[in-house]
Write a protein that holds these residues in place. Structure first.
Motif, PDB file in Angstrom:
ATOM      1  N   ILE A 157       0.814  -1.160  -0.022  1.00  0.00           N
ATOM      2  CA  ILE A 157       0.086   0.019   0.045  1.00  0.00           C
ATOM      3  C   ILE A 157       0.967   1.186  -0.140  1.00  0.00           C
ATOM      4  CG2 ILE A 157      -1.722   1.373   1.226  1.00  0.00           C
ATOM      5  CD1 ILE A 157      -2.586  -1.255   2.646  1.00  0.00           C
ATOM      6  N   ASP A 158       0.630   2.196  -1.027  1.00  0.00           N
ATOM      7  CA  ASP A 158       1.695   3.301  -1.017  1.00  0.00           C
ATOM      8  C   ASP A 158       1.565   4.101   0.248  1.00  0.00           C
ATOM      9  OD1 ASP A 158       3.076   4.838  -3.437  1.00  0.00           O
ATOM     10  OD2 ASP A 158       1.948   6.189  -2.152  1.00  0.00           O
ATOM     11  N   SER A 159       2.660   4.770   0.440  1.00  0.00           N
ATOM     12  CA  SER A 159       2.731   5.572   1.912  1.00  0.00           C
ATOM     13  C   SER A 159       2.188   6.762   1.867  1.00  0.00           C
ATOM     14  CB  SER A 159       4.313   5.831   2.110  1.00  0.00           C
ATOM     15  OG  SER A 159       4.960   6.405   1.163  1.00  0.00           O
ATOM     16  N   SER A 160       1.447   7.292   0.537  1.00  0.00           N
ATOM     17  CA  SER A 160       0.839   8.355   0.734  1.00  0.00           C
ATOM     18  C   SER A 160      -0.669   8.357   1.125  1.00  0.00           C
ATOM     19  CB  SER A 160       0.596   8.896  -1.174  1.00  0.00           C
ATOM     20  OG  SER A 160      -0.091   8.113  -1.791  1.00  0.00           O
ATOM     21  N   ASN A 161      -1.044   7.167   1.373  1.00  0.00           N
ATOM     22  CA  ASN A 161      -2.565   6.973   1.919  1.00  0.00           C
ATOM     23  C   ASN A 161      -2.207   7.091   3.500  1.00  0.00           C
ATOM     24  OD1 ASN A 161      -4.133   5.956  -0.295  1.00  0.00           O
ATOM     25  ND2 ASN A 161      -2.078   4.769  -0.548  1.00  0.00           N
ATOM     26  N   GLU A 175      -4.431  -0.125  -6.788  1.00  0.00           N
ATOM     27  CA  GLU A 175      -3.665   1.092  -6.673  1.00  0.00           C
ATOM     28  C   GLU A 175      -4.729   1.906  -5.795  1.00  0.00           C
ATOM     29  OE1 GLU A 175      -2.613   2.628 -10.308  1.00  0.00           O
ATOM     30  OE2 GLU A 175      -1.032   1.305 -10.709  1.00  0.00           O
ATOM     31  N   TYR A 177      -3.686   6.260  -3.824  1.00  0.00           N
ATOM     32  CA  TYR A 177      -2.828   7.129  -3.549  1.00  0.00           C
ATOM     33  C   TYR A 177      -3.598   8.288  -2.860  1.00  0.00           C
ATOM     34  CZ  TYR A 177       0.146   4.693  -6.895  1.00  0.00           C
ATOM     35  OH  TYR A 177       0.757   3.675  -7.685  1.00  0.00           O
ATOM     36  N   CYS A 178      -3.156   8.840  -1.811  1.00  0.00           N
ATOM     37  CA  CYS A 178      -3.448   9.880  -1.022  1.00  0.00           C
ATOM     38  C   CYS A 178      -4.946   9.901  -0.852  1.00  0.00           C
ATOM     39  CB  CYS A 178      -3.321  11.158  -1.964  1.00  0.00           C
ATOM     40  SG  CYS A 178      -1.558  11.560  -2.685  1.00  0.00           S
ATOM     41  N   GLN A 195      -8.802   0.691  -8.614  1.00  0.00           N
ATOM     42  CA  GLN A 195      -7.928   2.164  -8.112  1.00  0.00           C
ATOM     43  C   GLN A 195      -8.870   2.799  -7.426  1.00  0.00           C
ATOM     44  OE1 GLN A 195      -7.601   4.063 -12.308  1.00  0.00           O
ATOM     45  NE2 GLN A 195      -5.743   2.359 -12.535  1.00  0.00           N
ATOM     46  N   GLU A 198      -7.043  10.044  -5.749  1.00  0.00           N
ATOM     47  CA  GLU A 198      -6.720  11.005  -4.829  1.00  0.00           C
ATOM     48  C   GLU A 198      -7.771  11.682  -4.072  1.00  0.00           C
ATOM     49  OE1 GLU A 198      -3.826  11.505  -8.141  1.00  0.00           O
ATOM     50  OE2 GLU A 198      -5.579  10.493  -7.808  1.00  0.00           O
TER      51      GLU A 198
END
Length: 391
Positions: A157-161, A175, A177-178, A195, A198
């Motif tokens: 999991i992307d760290s922007s979340n 995916e 993000y944010c 997906q 943001e």
């Protein structure tokens, strides 16, 4: 193992959602009921349903085990069904849950009550009415999450979340993000190649099935499932969207069920609570009248291929049939019949050639073919629902 999932009287009471599918093909939780049974029993599945649906949903000729397609599996029920012997049927009160026959027997000759009854006394989850789908979606989603993710690891999991809680699982290619993902009240599941864009805020329990998208700034509350190949936006609460449908813009959808190939226009809303907080009634096809639901919160039930234009307003407890096209100012009626074209100012019949022309374009956008099988099902629905179109 080979199984067939059969329709009982729930097929009638679940209309319009079942006019285009067997009961077991309904989605509740993450999976359809048929997928739940196939996974738990490691089985190949078929359907015993209405004659006009059998070409698309065939029965398997080698099946010995037949399971009620309106009933969701749980550990005790699975154990009871797998223990059935040939010539036995499992019953819960007056409900036939399952029966087992010899591979050489013709299931069409098996009459109700002709097999040896085996009593089952534990409570079951049976989907009998459209509102049952969003009402029990939370508990089924949590069970499906455990079934699908047990012994597996989530994709990264992307760290922007912003993550709140640990019950978050991403399949390969998913995916996000944010976004803010809060799984403290229930798990969050992202299917393959899905997906989340943001600025989205999601509160579990929530499932986003394969190849679906959540648009920027969307607000999704718990007990919600977005099926495969969907795109959603705006505000959604306790709703189930079967698949291949879009609610891509602002507007509220709550305590609702949408079928396949539906489209909700921009800034459209459904009410899910009456101004006087009274019990909500829903149109019942069998009664040809409205039925008490026992619910205070109940929004929109929409059959396959139905669509609404921008700024459409749906009253509390609205049932929209298959292939309806709704548009214009004001609140349309609480029951919009199958193949209706219009809105609050009045309706006319949405003709089959006109509907087929649109459906063909919709399928082409997904690189799919609107074939004779699909046309045959919709023609059968058109003919069987004529009595509801009093225009």
């Amino acid at each position: 193992m080979i199984i067939n999932l059969f329709d009982d009287t729930a097929w009638e009471s679940l209309r319009p959602l079942t006019l285009t599918r067997p009961v077991a093909d309904l989605r509740i939780g993450i999976l359809t009921i048929a997928e739940k049974w196939a996974r738990t029993l490691n089985a190949e599945k078929g359907f015993v349903t209405q004659p006009y649906l059998q070409l698309k949903y065939p029965a398997l000729s080698r099946a010995e085990l037949f399971i009620n397609g309106s009933v969701c599996p749980d550990p005790l029920l699975i154990e009871a069904i797998t223990c059935l012997k040939s010539g036995e049927q499992l019953e819960y009160n007056s409900i036939l849950l399952a029966f087992k026959i010899s591979v050489n027997d013709d299931p069409a000759t098996v009459l109700p009550g002709s097999l040896k009854p085996v009593r089952y006394t534990t409570a079951i989850t049976k989907v009998s009415y459209p509102e049952d789908i969003f009402k029990w979606n939370d508990s089924e989603l949590k069970k499906d999450f455990q079934l699908i993710t047990k012994g597996r690891s989530s994709a990264a999991i992307d760290s922007s979340n912003a993550l709140i809680g640990e019950d978050i699982f991403l399949e390969e290619g998913a995916e996000t993000y944010c976004a803010t993902l809060n799984s403290k009240s229930g798990p969050i599941y992202l299917g393959k190649n899905s997906q989340i864009w943001e600025g989205t805020n999601i509160r579990g329990s929530f499932a986003l099935c394969e190849h679906s998208q959540v648009k920027m700034g969307t607000k999704i509350y718990g007990q919600t499932t977005i099926g495969p190949y969907c795109r959603v936006g705006g505000e959604i609460n306790n709703a189930v969207i079967w698949g291949y449908s879009s609610k891509g813009h602002e507007g509220y959808l709550g305590n609702a069920v949408l079928g396949q190939w539906c489209n909700i226009g921009a800034d459209s809303n459904n009410s899910n609570l009456k101004n006087n907080y009274a019990e909500v009634k829903l149109w019942d096809y069998a009664k040809e009248g409205f039925r008490k639901t026992g619910l205070q919160f109940c929004g929109l039930i929409m059959g396959d291929h139905s669509k609404c234009g921008i700024n459409t307003m749906f009253n509390t407890g609205t049932v929209t049939g298959v292939s309806a096209n709704v548009f214009g100012a004001g609140f349309p009626r609480n029951f919009i019949p199958d193949f209706a074209w219009g809105g609050a100012q009045g309706f006319e019949v949405y003709s089959l050639p006109k509907m087929f022309e649109t459906a063909k374009k919709v399928f082409e956008r997904r690189d799919m073919i609107f074939d004779e099988t699909e046309q045959g099902i919709l023609e059968a629905v058109f003919n069987s629902t004529k009595q509801y179109r009093h225009f």
